[in-house]
Design a protein around this motif. Sequence first.
Motif, PDB file in Angstrom:
ATOM      1  N   LEU A 158       0.843  -1.192   0.000  1.00 32.92           N
ATOM      2  CA  LEU A 158       0.000   0.000   0.000  1.00 32.92           C
ATOM      3  C   LEU A 158       0.880   1.244   0.000  1.00 32.92           C
ATOM      4  N   ALA A 159       0.664   2.113  -0.976  1.00 35.33           N
ATOM      5  CA  ALA A 159       1.247   3.450  -0.966  1.00 35.33           C
ATOM      6  C   ALA A 159       0.117   4.415  -0.621  1.00 35.33           C
ATOM      7  N   VAL A 160       0.353   5.343   0.299  1.00 39.43           N
ATOM      8  CA  VAL A 160      -0.728   6.215   0.769  1.00 39.43           C
ATOM      9  C   VAL A 160      -0.271   7.661   0.827  1.00 39.43           C
ATOM     10  N   TRP A 161      -1.166   8.554   0.395  1.00 35.95           N
ATOM     11  CA  TRP A 161      -0.900   9.989   0.416  1.00 35.95           C
ATOM     12  C   TRP A 161      -2.013  10.706   1.154  1.00 35.95           C
ATOM     13  N   SER A 162      -1.624  11.752   1.894  1.00 29.58           N
ATOM     14  CA  SER A 162      -2.591  12.634   2.532  1.00 29.58           C
ATOM     15  C   SER A 162      -1.952  14.010   2.675  1.00 29.58           C
ATOM     16  N   ARG A 163      -2.784  15.047   2.653  1.00 29.01           N
ATOM     17  CA  ARG A 163      -2.263  16.395   2.901  1.00 29.01           C
ATOM     18  C   ARG A 163      -1.763  16.529   4.334  1.00 29.01           C
ATOM     19  N   GLU A 164      -2.325  15.702   5.230  1.00 28.47           N
ATOM     20  CA  GLU A 164      -1.963  15.748   6.645  1.00 28.47           C
ATOM     21  C   GLU A 164      -1.005  14.597   6.961  1.00 28.47           C
ATOM     22  N   HIS A 165       0.251  14.925   7.259  1.00 29.12           N
ATOM     23  CA  HIS A 165       1.223  13.867   7.546  1.00 29.12           C
ATOM     24  C   HIS A 165       0.832  13.066   8.775  1.00 29.12           C
ATOM     25  N   ARG A 166       0.177  13.723   9.735  1.00 28.31           N
ATOM     26  CA  ARG A 166      -0.240  13.009  10.951  1.00 28.31           C
ATOM     27  C   ARG A 166      -1.247  11.910  10.627  1.00 28.31           C
ATOM     28  N   GLU A 167      -2.051  12.101   9.576  1.00 22.86           N
ATOM     29  CA  GLU A 167      -3.001  11.060   9.186  1.00 22.86           C
ATOM     30  C   GLU A 167      -2.271   9.830   8.660  1.00 22.86           C
ATOM     31  N   ILE A 168      -1.210  10.063   7.908  1.00 25.75           N
ATOM     32  CA  ILE A 168      -0.421   8.930   7.403  1.00 25.75           C
ATOM     33  C   ILE A 168       0.235   8.192   8.565  1.00 25.75           C
ATOM     34  N   GLU A 169       0.758   8.933   9.529  1.00 27.48           N
ATOM     35  CA  GLU A 169       1.372   8.309  10.703  1.00 27.48           C
ATOM     36  C   GLU A 169       0.352   7.474  11.464  1.00 27.48           C
ATOM     37  N   ALA A 170      -0.868   7.987  11.601  1.00 26.45           N
ATOM     38  CA  ALA A 170      -1.924   7.248  12.299  1.00 26.45           C
ATOM     39  C   ALA A 170      -2.290   5.984  11.540  1.00 26.45           C
ATOM     40  N   LEU A 171      -2.352   6.073  10.206  1.00 25.42           N
ATOM     41  CA  LEU A 171      -2.678   4.905   9.392  1.00 25.42           C
ATOM     42  C   LEU A 171      -1.594   3.835   9.526  1.00 25.42           C
ATOM     43  N   ILE A 172      -0.342   4.254   9.465  1.00 18.70           N
ATOM     44  CA  ILE A 172       0.757   3.301   9.600  1.00 18.70           C
ATOM     45  C   ILE A 172       0.705   2.608  10.953  1.00 18.70           C
ATOM     46  N   ALA A 173       0.355   3.359  12.008  1.00 22.05           N
ATOM     47  CA  ALA A 173       0.253   2.775  13.346  1.00 22.05           C
ATOM     48  C   ALA A 173      -0.867   1.737  13.413  1.00 22.05           C
ATOM     49  N   VAL A 174      -1.998   2.035  12.786  1.00 21.37           N
ATOM     50  CA  VAL A 174      -3.132   1.106  12.774  1.00 21.37           C
ATOM     51  C   VAL A 174      -2.772  -0.197  12.063  1.00 21.37           C
ATOM     52  N   LEU A 175      -1.941  -0.099  11.017  1.00 27.66           N
ATOM     53  CA  LEU A 175      -1.605  -1.261  10.202  1.00 27.66           C
ATOM     54  C   LEU A 175      -0.375  -2.020  10.706  1.00 27.66           C
ATOM     55  N   ALA A 176       0.220  -1.544  11.777  1.00 29.52           N
ATOM     56  CA  ALA A 176       1.416  -2.204  12.309  1.00 29.52           C
ATOM     57  C   ALA A 176       1.112  -3.658  12.663  1.00 29.52           C
ATOM     58  N   LYS A 178       0.304  -6.031  10.616  1.00 23.11           N
ATOM     59  CA  LYS A 178      -0.678  -6.652   9.713  1.00 23.11           C
ATOM     60  C   LYS A 178      -0.027  -7.380   8.544  1.00 23.11           C
ATOM     61  N   GLY A 179       1.304  -7.275   8.410  1.00 23.36           N
ATOM     62  CA  GLY A 179       1.979  -7.939   7.314  1.00 23.36           C
ATOM     63  C   GLY A 179       1.853  -7.236   5.988  1.00 23.36           C
ATOM     64  N   LEU A 180       1.495  -5.946   6.024  1.00 20.91           N
ATOM     65  CA  LEU A 180       1.291  -5.161   4.812  1.00 20.91           C
ATOM     66  C   LEU A 180       2.429  -4.172   4.650  1.00 20.91           C
ATOM     67  N   ALA A 181       3.058  -4.135   3.484  1.00 25.69           N
ATOM     68  CA  ALA A 181       4.103  -3.157   3.204  1.00 25.69           C
ATOM     69  C   ALA A 181       3.453  -1.810   2.937  1.00 25.69           C
ATOM     70  N   VAL A 182       3.763  -0.797   3.758  1.00 27.79           N
ATOM     71  CA  VAL A 182       3.151   0.525   3.635  1.00 27.79           C
ATOM     72  C   VAL A 182       4.234   1.556   3.363  1.00 27.79           C
ATOM     73  N   GLU A 183       4.000   2.391   2.358  1.00 30.95           N
ATOM     74  CA  GLU A 183       4.951   3.450   2.036  1.00 30.95           C
ATOM     75  C   GLU A 183       4.206   4.772   1.894  1.00 30.95           C
ATOM     76  N   PRO A 184       4.738   5.852   2.475  1.00 22.62           N
ATOM     77  CA  PRO A 184       4.065   7.153   2.368  1.00 22.62           C
ATOM     78  C   PRO A 184       4.291   7.810   1.027  1.00 22.62           C
ATOM     79  N   GLY A 185       3.274   8.499   0.529  1.00 22.80           N
ATOM     80  CA  GLY A 185       3.390   9.243  -0.713  1.00 22.80           C
ATOM     81  C   GLY A 185       2.951   8.454  -1.928  1.00 22.80           C
ATOM     82  N   ILE A 186       2.675   9.187  -3.017  1.00 22.85           N
ATOM     83  CA  ILE A 186       2.306   8.567  -4.287  1.00 22.85           C
ATOM     84  C   ILE A 186       3.562   8.469  -5.144  1.00 22.85           C
TER      85      ILE A 186
END
Length: 269
Positions: A158-176, A178-186
């Motif tokens: 999953l690559a994820v983008w948001s105008r709010e960096h704190r939202e991306i940090e919260a999403l990454i924390a929720v998915l910790a 889960k075995g999913l590769a998460v990268e910030p930005g498009i």
Amino acid sequence: MAAGERLVTGQTRVIFMIGSPITQARSPYLFNTYFADHGADRIMVPVDVGARALPGFVEMIREASNCDGFVSTIPNKGSLLDLVDDASPTAKALASVNVVKRGADGRLSGDMADGAGFWNGVSRAGFEVRGSSVVLAGAGAAGIAIAHEFAERGGRRLAVWSREHREIEALIAVLAGKGLAVEPGIPLSLDGFSMAINATPVGMAYAPGSVFPRELLATMRRGSFAADAITEPVETQFLRDAAAIGLQTVNGRAMTFGQFERLREFLGV
């Protein structure tokens, strides 16, 4: 009364649909059609309720004995978790609620069905979630729900983008964990992704445009998907651009239909 008309009386059970703006909501159409088709003395009523009015609205629901609960859209999902008496594991994990059931004693229970609804909808359109890679624009309540359910169903990357960096940090924390590769930005190229998802308001009437430039979508392989969580308009700029370059498109109403049965089941209707 003419054939097919329904009479709303003091005996009619009421469910609300809240949000602001509320004009794009499709759930009232689905629920009221279902109630009419099944001869149920129930009605869903859309009400424009924003953040300032939300606490008062919730307290009113507690005292409304003819009300079975409500469904919520933006901007209230995050705030509702602190206003209900108990919440499902999914709602707690996501710190977000989009459906609330009122018990006979006035207690309120919350759940979050956005993620399941989205993936139910795109799965019906032929998308295989397990092992796939997707790029997601938006990490608010709907975006986090979509990402969480993506992980639960075996998504790989999953690559994820948001105008709010704190939202991306919260999403990454929720998915910790889960075995999913998460990268910030498009990424600059979407060649390795099989779906692009818009879970932002960009594309609605008050926020025209698209988060995904057409030239970026053109880097996706043929047969890839573009999916929008926006329900009104049905055909957003994002989806028009995707269709023009040969991508398969799934509009926001697929998400609405996808979560309809889950919402009904939770509300007990």
